[in-house]
Design a protein around this motif. Sequence first.
Motif, PDB file in Angstrom:
ATOM      1  N   THR A  35       0.860  -1.187   0.000  1.00 16.84           N
ATOM      2  CA  THR A  35       0.000   0.000   0.000  1.00 16.84           C
ATOM      3  C   THR A  35       0.894   1.234   0.000  1.00 16.84           C
ATOM      4  O   THR A  35       1.824   1.338   0.810  1.00 16.84           O
ATOM      5  CB  THR A  35      -0.913   0.026   1.224  1.00 16.84           C
ATOM      6  OG1 THR A  35      -1.707  -1.154   1.237  1.00 16.84           O
ATOM      7  CG2 THR A  35      -1.814   1.252   1.207  1.00 16.84           C
ATOM      8  N   ARG A  70       1.351   5.052   0.793  1.00 18.11           N
ATOM      9  CA  ARG A  70       0.744   6.028   1.696  1.00 18.11           C
ATOM     10  C   ARG A  70       1.675   7.252   1.843  1.00 18.11           C
ATOM     11  O   ARG A  70       2.848   7.221   1.460  1.00 18.11           O
ATOM     12  CB  ARG A  70       0.509   5.420   3.075  1.00 18.11           C
ATOM     13  CG  ARG A  70      -0.613   4.404   3.141  1.00 18.11           C
ATOM     14  CD  ARG A  70      -0.778   3.880   4.562  1.00 18.11           C
ATOM     15  NE  ARG A  70      -1.879   2.938   4.684  1.00 18.11           N
ATOM     16  CZ  ARG A  70      -3.129   3.271   4.963  1.00 18.11           C
ATOM     17  NH1 ARG A  70      -3.420   4.558   5.140  1.00 18.11           N
ATOM     18  NH2 ARG A  70      -4.053   2.360   5.080  1.00 18.11           N
ATOM     19  N   SER A  71       1.105   8.239   2.486  1.00 13.55           N
ATOM     20  CA  SER A  71       1.910   9.459   2.720  1.00 13.55           C
ATOM     21  C   SER A  71       2.996   9.234   3.760  1.00 13.55           C
ATOM     22  O   SER A  71       3.974   9.996   3.849  1.00 13.55           O
ATOM     23  CB  SER A  71       0.983  10.606   3.167  1.00 13.55           C
ATOM     24  OG  SER A  71       0.307  10.253   4.372  1.00 13.55           O
ATOM     25  N   THR A  79      -3.249   7.740  -0.904  1.00 15.24           N
ATOM     26  CA  THR A  79      -3.179   6.317  -0.557  1.00 15.24           C
ATOM     27  C   THR A  79      -3.600   5.457  -1.752  1.00 15.24           C
ATOM     28  O   THR A  79      -4.608   5.709  -2.415  1.00 15.24           O
ATOM     29  CB  THR A  79      -4.114   5.996   0.623  1.00 15.24           C
ATOM     30  OG1 THR A  79      -3.696   6.789   1.751  1.00 15.24           O
ATOM     31  CG2 THR A  79      -4.053   4.515   0.986  1.00 15.24           C
ATOM     32  N   TYR A 133      -4.105   1.301  -2.683  1.00 11.80           N
ATOM     33  CA  TYR A 133      -4.106  -0.075  -2.178  1.00 11.80           C
ATOM     34  C   TYR A 133      -3.768  -1.072  -3.293  1.00 11.80           C
ATOM     35  O   TYR A 133      -3.999  -0.843  -4.459  1.00 11.80           O
ATOM     36  CB  TYR A 133      -5.480  -0.424  -1.603  1.00 11.80           C
ATOM     37  CG  TYR A 133      -5.872   0.431  -0.408  1.00 11.80           C
ATOM     38  CD1 TYR A 133      -5.324   0.187   0.851  1.00 11.80           C
ATOM     39  CD2 TYR A 133      -6.782   1.476  -0.553  1.00 11.80           C
ATOM     40  CE1 TYR A 133      -5.693   0.972   1.940  1.00 11.80           C
ATOM     41  CE2 TYR A 133      -7.150   2.256   0.535  1.00 11.80           C
ATOM     42  CZ  TYR A 133      -6.594   2.003   1.781  1.00 11.80           C
ATOM     43  OH  TYR A 133      -6.953   2.777   2.849  1.00 11.80           O
TER      44      TYR A 133
END
Length: 997
Positions: free
Chosen positions: A926, A928-929, A953, A955
């Motif tokens: 994943t 993400r930030s 984000t 997935y």
Amino acid sequence: MPTHSRHLVLSAAVAGTLMLTGSIALLPAAAAAADTGVTASLPARTTSVPAADQVSGSGQTVVWRQTTSADRLPHGWLSVAGGAAQDLGALADTDEGVGVDAVSVQGSVVATATSANPNGALADHVTLRHLDTGTQETLAVAYDASGDAPDERYRAQAGDGILVQQAYYDDQSQYRVRLVLRTSDGDRTLLSDDEQDEVLASDADGALVRRRTAPSWDYRIVYVDFATGATVTVAEPDSEALPQGLEFTPTHVGVIDGATLTEWRRSAPGQDPATVALPTDKARWISDDTLAWYVWSADGNELYAMSRDGSTASADDLGGTFRDISVGDDGRMRASLYRPDKDAAVQTLVDGRVSRADGDATTIPAGQARLDALALSGGTLYTADDSSRATGVLLSSRLTAGPSGAAATTPSRVLAYGTGTVHQTLAAAGDRVLVEQGDAYQVYDNGTLTGVPLALGDTSADHVMDFDGEHFLLSDKTTVNNGTLLLYTVATGASSRVPAGSALDGGALYTSVKDGTSLWSIRRTDLATDTTTTVTTVDCLPGSLQVRGSWVLVTTCGATSQQGLLIRTGSTTSRTTVDASVRTPVLGTGVLYTFTKGTGADVTLNARVLDVAGATARPLFTLPSKANSAAAERWAVDREAPWAAWTDDDGVTHAVWAGTPSRTSAAASVPAGFSPNGDGSSDTWAPTWTYDRPVNWTLTVKSGSTTVRTLTGTAAGGKVAPVWNGKNTAGASAAEGGYTWTLAVTDTVTGEPAAGLGGTVVLRRTAPVASVTAPTLASDGSSSATIPVSWAAKTTGVTSYDIGWRVATRDSKGTWTLGPLQTWRTRTTAKSAVFGASGSPVAPKAGLTYRFYARAHDDAGQTGAWSAVAATGVPYDDRSSVLAYKGTWTSASVASAWAKTERVSAAKGATVSFTAAGTKLRIVATRRSNGGRFAVVVDGVTVGTVNTYASTTGYRKVVFTYTLGTKIASHKVQLKVLSGSTPGRSTVHLDAIMVTR
């Protein structure tokens, strides 16, 4: 059994060797017609043995009379010692009903009574044939039918003489009647001064005579001895009915009353009689030493016998089914044996038992029966036989018309009837037949009486107009006065009046009603619901109606018209005039029957098939003449199936198929297209149709309005199988594209056309091509182990697809092998599906790669090659046991992640290790930030560093792909968490790992 049915004649044993001379010939057998086209013939029906009271026997000589063909005068027949029956020629008509024996035998003399009157009358001479010498003599009888003196009536044979009833005037001119014994030496009066003397039995020595004596006209039965003229009264009945048992044998004259036998010795008739007490009051017949009687049963008359002197304590069951018995002058009983639908015989009985001695059984030759009426329904032919059997019989025969021609099964008995004349009325509907018996109309269902008979008392002026199995319409005497028909319901016996000209069809009544304008409405009333609807209208006064399915025939259209009108219900244009000037046309199911008249009196029946373009009226046969004015027609049509039948003068019944070829119930094989490209698959267009008849056919292929190819042929077995190779008439290749075709079919025998066929066919030369697509990883499209797969055509004309799949598996030794191609979808018209959803062959497993293929089928019948592969891997979830974690890792539930979980770590140096046996490695994570970095180490060598940072984000992202090799081999792989690139970007969210195999 009627007490008055007695046969009483004859005299002594046959003398010496018997000789047959003169004009005695065998009756020729009726020839059976044969036709392998559209006509089937049933051989002439044969009649069975005459009743016993028509048989005369003396020793081994038996004579009888029998009709040789329909409605002709009876012939005399002679058989000696069971030999072949000999025809004695036509006899006189003996319809006066006073017990005249037209042919008899006594000793060695056969008496044949004949008449010179061509219309048939009582005998005007009797021929005596001496079988032992071969000579013959003729004794004249002065018969003039007046009854006045000197009118004479032949009454019986008396050895080499005859007994004649003679009218005369006595000396006071009083009218008298006397019984005379006439020989070649002259006449001798036996009895006189009586109004009537009926000879009941006779032989060369004496006779039993029933007398009506003046002035009281009482009945007396006397025995008269020819030698002495002595008489003795043996019975004095109150009426013309004979006593319970009455007969004489060579030695005795006997009468049975109740259980008492009274008998006189013929050698001394004047002496007092003797009496014998019998053990039964059922005894009827007496021979020299045997009594016999009948007991009726459902299987027929059972014949029993016992000793004449009453000494037998109980009777013996003879076990046979007999109609009647008689006693010859030799004291031997003879029975007429009846076997349904077969020839029968005259059988001699000895001591009441069937004799096994040679010459004691005489086979009766098969004479023509009288088929008095025909009926057809649904391809079943019914014939009513009212000939000389003990009872009439109704027969059925199934008709078929196939490639080998028309055929009829052997007639089988539907029912036997003992009363009435079925030939006057015979109608059929399905398995039900309507017959007239004893002034009543009765319906039989498969030979079993059903419903309530309609008894009218006198049916002589009645006519059945229509019958549908459940109801019939009757034109009876009342209709002459009020212009209606009687509608009768078979099941309940209910009846009602309906308008004249009404018709039945499909459980409904059709009537014509004036609607207040110039139009007449034809209305249908459902007989079950009483619901009435209007089916069509006509602008003329309709005659009677006939209805079959969607067709209505108005037999005449107008008060004085000789033209009918054929109407297709539901259509305003399908109305055709029909000639009704010769006879009333007949409407059948899909067939219209009409009549035309020739130059003479001949009338031809014609048939035209409806609903077939180009069909014309085809002549079937010339209507046979009726046997007489009172007889029924000898022809019929089937209103449910295309058949008509007639009986010729030789008694042969012919059935002709009046239809047109039709396709069988099996579905035709008509490919939608073909591909003449030489690849060995669908290179020709080869449709097939199967017909129930031999046909000629023409197939025409067109492009637009231009004819491209015409094919013709003959299908002797009914199978039409043209083959088009894609060439045009000139032999060049036809262009790729769509074509129209029409098939025209005619019967090879009749030339009648069948209903036309037509359609389209596509010619293609390029094989169809398909493609398939699927995600690289199952995680690319969803969070679960399912794979969306889609496919599409890359060429035109594709009609369906096959979808296949393969997967590699590992054996017990650890070797990975790609499995065979398996089918997932066959000839599907869908364009996508989900592998792993309900209906899939397997559930996708983690760590395996599934490969998908597609191929196309087109409208030309071609099947293309399998497409290039589309492979989809199913990754291991972060929780899989194949992954080994070290350091700090935590498990998190994430709805959008693969399998809805992630493994999370921000600890520098934390690792996850696994063995990768495959050709390509993919890491799913994943983004993400706060995404951190991790290193990928393969076999101890760092092959890449992955940064999972993303401002948004994401997935189930493939964050790293690495090729492990071209062959499947094991590799050690480790993922190591690295320090963050910046503060706050140090967390790794591992979702799944995929190794392609």
